[in-house]
Design a protein around this motif. Sequence first.
Motif, mmCIF file in Angstrom:
data_model
loop_
_atom_site.group_PDB
_atom_site.id
_atom_site.type_symbol
_atom_site.label_atom_id
_atom_site.label_comp_id
_atom_site.label_asym_id
_atom_site.label_seq_id
_atom_site.Cartn_x
_atom_site.Cartn_y
_atom_site.Cartn_z
ATOM 1 N N SER A 1 16.880 -28.685 13.732
ATOM 2 C CA SER A 1 17.162 -27.889 14.936
ATOM 3 C C SER A 1 15.884 -27.597 15.709
ATOM 4 N N ALA A 2 14.758 -27.450 15.006
ATOM 5 C CA ALA A 2 13.484 -27.239 15.691
ATOM 6 C C ALA A 2 13.075 -28.484 16.468
ATOM 7 N N PHE A 3 13.343 -29.663 15.891
ATOM 8 C CA PHE A 3 13.027 -30.910 16.579
ATOM 9 C C PHE A 3 13.864 -31.066 17.844
ATOM 10 N N LEU B 1 23.699 -29.558 9.099
ATOM 11 C CA LEU B 1 24.974 -28.899 9.371
ATOM 12 C C LEU B 1 25.502 -28.208 8.119
ATOM 13 N N GLY B 2 25.259 -28.794 6.962
ATOM 14 C CA GLY B 2 25.652 -28.141 5.709
ATOM 15 C C GLY B 2 24.959 -26.808 5.516
ATOM 16 N N HIS B 3 23.658 -26.754 5.838
ATOM 17 C CA HIS B 3 22.934 -25.475 5.759
ATOM 18 C C HIS B 3 23.525 -24.457 6.739
ATOM 19 N N TYR C 1 21.968 -13.293 13.089
ATOM 20 C CA TYR C 1 20.960 -14.080 12.377
ATOM 21 C C TYR C 1 20.753 -15.395 13.115
ATOM 22 N N THR C 2 19.518 -15.883 13.090
ATOM 23 C CA THR C 2 19.197 -17.194 13.651
ATOM 24 C C THR C 2 18.581 -18.043 12.549
ATOM 25 N N GLY D 1 17.530 -23.286 16.989
ATOM 26 C CA GLY D 1 18.261 -23.047 15.754
ATOM 27 C C GLY D 1 19.710 -22.692 16.000
ATOM 28 N N TYR D 2 20.341 -22.276 14.920
ATOM 29 C CA TYR D 2 21.746 -21.867 14.954
ATOM 30 C C TYR D 2 21.792 -20.348 15.041
ATOM 31 N N CYS D 3 22.468 -19.818 16.059
ATOM 32 C CA CYS D 3 22.558 -18.369 16.249
ATOM 33 C C CYS D 3 23.923 -17.875 15.781
#
Length: 194
Positions: A163-165, A49-51, A156-157, A174-176
């Motif tokens: 997130s892949a797991f 979440l930090g990333h 960006y994604t 992932g995060y979009c």
Amino acid sequence: MIIKRSLSFFRFARSRARHLLCDRSAASGVEFALVLPILVMLLFGTVDLGHALTVSRKIDEIASSTGDMISQQGSWTKSDVAKLLSGASFILQPYDTTGLTITLAVDDIAKSGSATVNWSAALNTSALTSGSASTIEVPSEIQDDGVQVVLTRVQYTLTTPVSAFFSNFTGQNGYCFDRHYFNRPRVGDTITYN
């Protein structure tokens, strides 16, 4: 004698069994073993979440600074805009920039409030066609007849190991991020593009 030994063995076994049932010295070890996977998941989730929050901030910065820089000049060349968009992508580093798309459009606002693209430039995607309707509705608060609006859209994604797991369970890979930012020209009412 054999009976005496078997009785003493039986008493010894019974006292050891009673001692083991009452013994709580390993309870904390068992509890730790049960809680450890949850703690590890929380740790990885927090780092993940930090990333995502860092990338979100960087995407906002790309959208706002690109639009702000375009609005500060009354005329731009194609090569200068291309350099600006390429330079803005470096804000995202150290994250991978191959999936980053930046779309810049300078929109004309009609009296009716509709916005059409005057000119557009893009990074890692195709630019919008001149004369086409704006892809994002321009808020009425910043619309002014005859005054152009600079629209910057950044997409960006971010795919992380966590997130892949979880993509197998959530269906999201992932995060979009999809951010847009509006500016008005600062030098005049229009911005030319050569």
